[in-house]
Design a protein around this motif. Structure first.
Motif, PDB file in Angstrom:
ATOM      1  N   ALA A 129     -42.365   3.694 -16.414  1.00 47.86           N
ATOM      2  CA  ALA A 129     -41.415   4.419 -15.568  1.00 47.86           C
ATOM      3  C   ALA A 129     -42.205   5.150 -14.497  1.00 47.86           C
ATOM      4  N   ASP A 130     -41.488   5.684 -13.517  1.00 44.65           N
ATOM      5  CA  ASP A 130     -42.128   6.328 -12.374  1.00 44.65           C
ATOM      6  C   ASP A 130     -41.794   7.813 -12.352  1.00 44.65           C
ATOM      7  N   LEU A 131     -42.800   8.630 -12.092  1.00 44.21           N
ATOM      8  CA  LEU A 131     -42.610  10.083 -11.986  1.00 44.21           C
ATOM      9  C   LEU A 131     -41.449  10.445 -11.068  1.00 44.21           C
ATOM     10  N   ARG A 132     -41.217   9.611 -10.050  1.00 44.70           N
ATOM     11  CA  ARG A 132     -40.181   9.916  -9.056  1.00 44.70           C
ATOM     12  C   ARG A 132     -38.765   9.696  -9.573  1.00 44.70           C
ATOM     13  N   ASP A 133     -38.642   9.252 -10.808  1.00 45.97           N
ATOM     14  CA  ASP A 133     -37.325   9.050 -11.422  1.00 45.97           C
ATOM     15  C   ASP A 133     -37.259   9.874 -12.719  1.00 45.97           C
ATOM     16  N   PRO A 134     -37.103  11.200 -12.593  1.00 48.48           N
ATOM     17  CA  PRO A 134     -37.125  12.066 -13.780  1.00 48.48           C
ATOM     18  C   PRO A 134     -36.113  11.678 -14.846  1.00 48.48           C
ATOM     19  N   VAL A 160     -51.663  12.864 -10.716  1.00 43.69           N
ATOM     20  CA  VAL A 160     -50.551  11.970 -10.401  1.00 43.69           C
ATOM     21  C   VAL A 160     -49.739  12.443  -9.192  1.00 43.69           C
ATOM     22  N   TYR A 161     -49.575  13.768  -9.015  1.00 44.22           N
ATOM     23  CA  TYR A 161     -48.730  14.240  -7.908  1.00 44.22           C
ATOM     24  C   TYR A 161     -49.312  13.917  -6.541  1.00 44.22           C
ATOM     25  N   HIS A 162     -50.625  13.718  -6.446  1.00 46.08           N
ATOM     26  CA  HIS A 162     -51.171  13.358  -5.123  1.00 46.08           C
ATOM     27  C   HIS A 162     -50.807  11.930  -4.720  1.00 46.08           C
ATOM     28  N   VAL A 167     -42.225  12.716   1.578  1.00 47.62           N
ATOM     29  CA  VAL A 167     -40.849  12.226   1.721  1.00 47.62           C
ATOM     30  C   VAL A 167     -40.146  12.164   0.362  1.00 47.62           C
ATOM     31  N   ALA A 168     -40.916  12.050  -0.723  1.00 51.02           N
ATOM     32  CA  ALA A 168     -40.327  11.998  -2.071  1.00 51.02           C
ATOM     33  C   ALA A 168     -40.128  13.395  -2.656  1.00 51.02           C
ATOM     34  N   ASP A 169     -40.515  14.438  -1.907  1.00 50.10           N
ATOM     35  CA  ASP A 169     -40.293  15.839  -2.288  1.00 50.10           C
ATOM     36  C   ASP A 169     -40.899  16.175  -3.649  1.00 50.10           C
ATOM     37  N   PRO A 170     -42.234  16.217  -3.710  1.00 45.14           N
ATOM     38  CA  PRO A 170     -42.897  16.505  -4.986  1.00 45.14           C
ATOM     39  C   PRO A 170     -42.507  17.843  -5.589  1.00 45.14           C
ATOM     40  N   GLN A 171     -42.209  18.825  -4.739  1.00 49.68           N
ATOM     41  CA  GLN A 171     -41.822  20.143  -5.269  1.00 49.68           C
ATOM     42  C   GLN A 171     -40.493  20.061  -6.020  1.00 49.68           C
TER      43      GLN A 171
END
Length: 268
Positions: A129-134, A160-162, A167-171
């Motif tokens: 899975a991808d971090l961008r899909d919580p 991983v956050y780097h 555009v994916a809004d890490p915050q």
């Protein structure tokens, strides 16, 4: 190219991946020629990349040991990478054989080898899975089966956050994960920065644009914001070598040369 027997179907061999590059820099064998070519270019442009990787891995190990000392017995490792010695479950289960670990990565090779490694371990699982899909991670059947969200959890998001662009809004992503954790949980994060070793980091960033995982370095302030609402564990935000070193030699004369911030925070 002819894929080795261990390569999972559908794996992307046209571009290097961060997980396989990490494996390459740690001396592993689960990488392809495309990864080794880029890895050698990265090492030529940024000779510190081997040390960046080693120090980051050492931070992960120390963070897991610290969390175990705080009574944490369940872990969610997002961006876990390809299994190497000193993996989270090995460290945690050495302290507590009943400790539970969920590994998550978006790299098929990392997940395939994690699954093989964990075949006989009932208290550790892995899935892709991808971090961008919580929601896909937090709601996954393996996560819900293995972890009890009514009790403190150790969430690991190391190096991983780097790989998450602005555009994916890490915050916002980090806030979603923080909100899902119960009181008493811990968050461990490390992140590449240009605040130190700027020239080498910029060259690394330029070269990584050719990979599956371009890099976005962040400032100390942006990194610290990933812990909003959490209490930072002493010594706060530092470079990887400075977080709970086991000896002065671990820190060295120039810890800032790691170019990677690290911190651990606790949810009140």
């Amino acid at each position: 190219m002819n894929l080795p027997d261990w390569a999972p179907k559908g794996v992307d061999v046209d571009k290097a991946s961060a997980a396989r590059l990490y494996d390459f820099f740690l001396g592993g064998s689960y990488n392809f020629e495309v990864d080794r070519i880029l890895g050698r270019k990265l090492a030529e442009a940024a000779p510190g990349v081997y040390e960046f990787t080693r120090l980051n891995r050492a931070f992960l190990r120390r963070a897991v040991r610290y969390l175990c000392e705080q009574g944490i017995d369940q872990f969610l490792d997002i961006g876990s990478g390809i299994p190497t010695a000193g993996n989270v479950h090995e460290i945690a289960q050495r302290t507590n054989p009943d400790a539970r670990v969920v590994y998550v990565d978006n790299e098929p090779v990392a997940v395939a080898h994690s699954e093989l490694l964990l075949e006989d371990n009932p208290n550790a699982v892995a899935f892709e899975a991808d971090l961008r899909d919580p929601d896909s991670i937090l709601g996954h059947e393996k996560t819900r089966k293995m972890l009890d969200f009514s009790r403190p959890i150790g969430l690991l998001s190391v190096a991983v956050y780097h790989f998450i662009p602005e555009v994916a809004d890490p915050q916002a992503l980090a806030a979603r994960y923080r909100a899902a954790l119960p009181s008493g949980s811990f968050l461990a994060v490390s992140h590449v920065t240009e605040d130190s070793m700027g020239d080498q980091v910029r060259q690394l960033v330029d070269l990584m644009r050719a990979s599956q995982n371009p890099v976005t370095p962040r400032t100390r302030a942006a990194f610290t914001a990933l812990f909003d609402g959490f209490e930072l564990v002493d010594p706060g935000v530092v470079f990887t070598a400075q977080w709970h070193p086991e000896s002065p030699e671990d820190v060295g004369e120039h810890p800032e040369d790691s170019a990677v911030y690290a911190a651990v925070g606790r949810k009140p």
